[in-house]
Design an enzyme around this catalytic site. Sequence first.
Site, mmCIF file in Angstrom:
data_model
loop_
_atom_site.group_PDB
_atom_site.id
_atom_site.type_symbol
_atom_site.label_atom_id
_atom_site.label_comp_id
_atom_site.label_asym_id
_atom_site.label_seq_id
_atom_site.Cartn_x
_atom_site.Cartn_y
_atom_site.Cartn_z
ATOM 1 N N GLN A 1 0.849 -1.186 0.000
ATOM 2 C CA GLN A 1 0.000 0.000 0.000
ATOM 3 C C GLN A 1 0.889 1.242 0.000
ATOM 4 O OE1 GLN A 1 -1.553 0.910 3.827
ATOM 5 N NE2 GLN A 1 -3.589 1.382 3.076
ATOM 6 N N SER B 1 0.789 6.498 2.601
ATOM 7 C CA SER B 1 1.399 7.504 3.486
ATOM 8 C C SER B 1 2.622 8.153 2.852
ATOM 9 C CB SER B 1 1.849 6.853 4.791
ATOM 10 O OG SER B 1 0.790 6.185 5.410
ATOM 11 N N SER C 1 4.567 -1.076 4.114
ATOM 12 C CA SER C 1 4.806 -2.440 4.609
ATOM 13 C C SER C 1 5.029 -3.394 3.452
ATOM 14 C CB SER C 1 3.603 -2.938 5.414
ATOM 15 O OG SER C 1 3.311 -2.059 6.452
ATOM 16 N N GLU D 1 -8.398 -3.020 5.341
ATOM 17 C CA GLU D 1 -7.222 -3.103 6.222
ATOM 18 C C GLU D 1 -7.645 -3.087 7.693
ATOM 19 O OE1 GLU D 1 -4.515 0.229 5.890
ATOM 20 O OE2 GLU D 1 -2.936 -0.874 6.952
ATOM 21 N N GLU E 1 -6.994 7.697 17.131
ATOM 22 C CA GLU E 1 -7.675 9.000 17.153
ATOM 23 C C GLU E 1 -8.468 9.202 15.858
ATOM 24 O OE1 GLU E 1 -4.444 8.566 18.007
ATOM 25 O OE2 GLU E 1 -4.718 8.854 20.151
HETATM 26 C C1 LIG Z 1 2.351 -1.301 11.375
HETATM 27 C C2 LIG Z 1 2.151 -0.180 10.415
HETATM 28 C C3 LIG Z 1 2.015 -0.463 9.078
HETATM 29 C C4 LIG Z 1 1.844 0.574 8.175
HETATM 30 N N1 LIG Z 1 1.776 0.237 6.872
HETATM 31 C C5 LIG Z 1 1.588 1.206 5.962
HETATM 32 C C6 LIG Z 1 1.538 0.865 4.587
HETATM 33 O O1 LIG Z 1 1.731 -0.295 4.192
HETATM 34 N N2 LIG Z 1 1.309 1.831 3.694
HETATM 35 C C7 LIG Z 1 1.103 3.123 4.067
HETATM 36 O O2 LIG Z 1 0.837 3.939 3.197
HETATM 37 N N3 LIG Z 1 1.203 3.498 5.370
HETATM 38 C C8 LIG Z 1 1.439 2.563 6.333
HETATM 39 N N4 LIG Z 1 1.553 2.903 7.641
HETATM 40 C C9 LIG Z 1 1.500 4.309 8.022
HETATM 41 C C10 LIG Z 1 0.244 4.706 8.779
HETATM 42 O O3 LIG Z 1 -0.881 4.703 7.961
HETATM 43 C C11 LIG Z 1 0.508 6.079 9.397
HETATM 44 O O4 LIG Z 1 1.588 5.951 10.298
HETATM 45 C C12 LIG Z 1 -0.704 6.602 10.124
HETATM 46 O O5 LIG Z 1 -1.734 6.915 9.236
HETATM 47 C C13 LIG Z 1 -0.362 7.833 10.969
HETATM 48 O O6 LIG Z 1 0.276 8.812 10.204
HETATM 49 P P1 LIG Z 1 1.640 9.466 10.706
HETATM 50 O O7 LIG Z 1 2.566 8.396 11.103
HETATM 51 O O8 LIG Z 1 2.069 10.451 9.685
HETATM 52 O O9 LIG Z 1 1.238 10.232 12.057
HETATM 53 P P2 LIG Z 1 0.551 11.651 12.179
HETATM 54 O O10 LIG Z 1 -0.575 11.740 11.199
HETATM 55 O O11 LIG Z 1 1.597 12.702 12.101
HETATM 56 O O12 LIG Z 1 -0.064 11.571 13.630
HETATM 57 C C14 LIG Z 1 0.700 11.857 14.813
HETATM 58 C C15 LIG Z 1 -0.244 11.849 16.006
HETATM 59 O O13 LIG Z 1 -1.233 12.882 15.873
HETATM 60 C C16 LIG Z 1 -2.541 12.344 15.999
HETATM 61 N N5 LIG Z 1 -3.452 13.034 15.073
HETATM 62 C C17 LIG Z 1 -3.198 13.400 13.814
HETATM 63 N N6 LIG Z 1 -4.282 13.985 13.270
HETATM 64 C C18 LIG Z 1 -5.252 13.979 14.217
HETATM 65 C C19 LIG Z 1 -6.599 14.423 14.264
HETATM 66 N N7 LIG Z 1 -7.161 15.007 13.197
HETATM 67 N N8 LIG Z 1 -7.288 14.245 15.405
HETATM 68 C C20 LIG Z 1 -6.717 13.652 16.504
HETATM 69 N N9 LIG Z 1 -5.431 13.213 16.518
HETATM 70 C C21 LIG Z 1 -4.718 13.366 15.398
HETATM 71 C C22 LIG Z 1 -2.404 10.888 15.566
HETATM 72 O O14 LIG Z 1 -3.447 10.095 16.114
HETATM 73 C C23 LIG Z 1 -1.031 10.531 16.126
HETATM 74 O O15 LIG Z 1 -1.149 10.206 17.486
HETATM 75 C C24 LIG Z 1 1.782 1.921 8.598
HETATM 76 C C25 LIG Z 1 1.961 2.208 9.943
HETATM 77 C C26 LIG Z 1 2.161 1.186 10.849
HETATM 78 C C27 LIG Z 1 2.371 1.523 12.276
#
Ligand SMILES: Cc1cc2nc3c(=O)[nH]c(=O)nc-3n(C[C@H](O)[C@H](O)[C@H](O)COP(=O)(O)OP(=O)(O)OC[C@H]3O[C@@H](n4cnc5c(N)ncnc54)[C@H](O)[C@@H]3O)c2cc1C
Length: 392
Positions: A107, A110, A142, A225, A376
């Site tokens: 996928q 991100s 991933s 997912e 969240e």
């Molecule tokens: C095991 C795992 C597998 C993954 N696999 C993939 C993959 O295959 N492909 C892919 O594309 N991505 C993947 N991801 C990425 C994942 O989708 C993102 O890490 C996730 O969407 C969070 O985005 P970020 O890390 O940029 O955190 P951020 O968006 O920067 O968030 C940081 C913090 O702020 C909080 N936050 C942000 N916005 C809000 C809001 N509007 N309201 C309340 N709280 C908020 C979040 O909850 C979090 O605690 C994976 C992540 C993990 C952990």
Amino acid sequence: MDADVTAEFRAWLDANWSAGLTVREWWRRLADSGWSFPQWPEEAGGRGESPRMARVARTELANRKLIGPPDGIAVTMLAPTLLQHASPAQQRELLPQIARGEIAACQLFSEPGAGSDLAGLRTSARPDGGDWVVNGQKVWSSLAHEADWGMLLARTDPEAPKHRGISYLLVPLAQPGVEVRPLRQMNGLTEFNEVFLTEARVPGDRLVGQLNDGWRVAQATLAAERSRVPSAVPAPPAGQRGGWLDRTVGEAAEALRTAASTATRMYSRSGRAARRLALQYDVWSDDVVRDNVVQLHILSEASRALMARLRASPFDGGASVAKLAAAALARRARDVDLDVLGPAGLLSGPDAALGGEVELMALSAHLVSIGGGTDEIQKNVLAERVLGLPRE
Ligand SMILES: Cc1cc2nc3c(=O)[nH]c(=O)nc-3n(C[C@H](O)[C@H](O)[C@H](O)COP(=O)(O)OP(=O)(O)OC[C@H]3O[C@@H](n4cnc5c(N)ncnc54)[C@H](O)[C@@H]3O)c2cc1C
């Protein structure tokens, strides 16, 4: 009726399984007869059976200790997306390849600046002689290092409001314009990657859904997912890079018997496993430990029942509820197991309990709360889309 279908499948297995077959041939037989995914419609290579009948077939495979049909991201996330949004021609072409395990997918959603705010993504795709040309960077992808195709979200209309200018493309990863760089995680595994796309090409017929309507298509992938459960029948990795297609099913079955899948080791510690651990560490007579283990058991049974209900009759917001439940269960299992271990829970490497199994699970538990959209974000989805509360 169900009994007839079960008998038919048993007879089919008797006639078709042999430990000398290659994985490729076994998966081809399963797919061509519609038994890989009997719940898929016939025109997509299934048999149009109910999800319950599909579970009966899985149970039969598990009871005989055979290897299951392909599992992984192509099956659990891409196939449901294609079933909802792909054209009939794309479904006829792509779903059988997925059912035969010839494709592994990842996928590519991100980006460094677009996680929770996924619609802010900046990777772009421009039309070029009937193809698409893609530039940008993805992250946390991933298993991209083992995948053949990426489910890519790219901006195709930079002028449109951010949710409306995105398209959903299937990008072949084995090409010069795609560079996959592994990232090492705190649990010691290297499942994540950064993916750099530089003038990467996507054939014109790999647009899924309508142009600039990729946001809607992506919701199908995310829902799949958030509510996916590991298959009850183990199978080796699919796809051209998985390395299993030309080995025998006998070898695969043997390897799978001795090594639980990474996902199983990371996420599936249950109340029963915690009880075994408590007995082993001689703390089962402690009332607080017993209470914690029972609470964990109740939570894991409730989560299992929720998943079963969701599969049998999907409900609004169900995928977000299921994901929140899975995250709560993972955290609870981590806390209960570490409590049982006491100071031994601090050990790492060769000294760690159960050969590092608990350590791996404890260092992976938080992943469930983040991948596929954080807790969240799931709560926001439920608040806004299901409960109708004001948008933030
Ligand atoms: C095991 C795992 C597998 C993954 N696999 C993939 C993959 O295959 N492909 C892919 O594309 N991505 C993947 N991801 C990425 C994942 O989708 C993102 O890490 C996730 O969407 C969070 O985005 P970020 O890390 O940029 O955190 P951020 O968006 O920067 O968030 C940081 C913090 O702020 C909080 N936050 C942000 N916005 C809000 C809001 N509007 N309201 C309340 N709280 C908020 C979040 O909850 C979090 O605690 C994976 C992540 C993990 C952990």
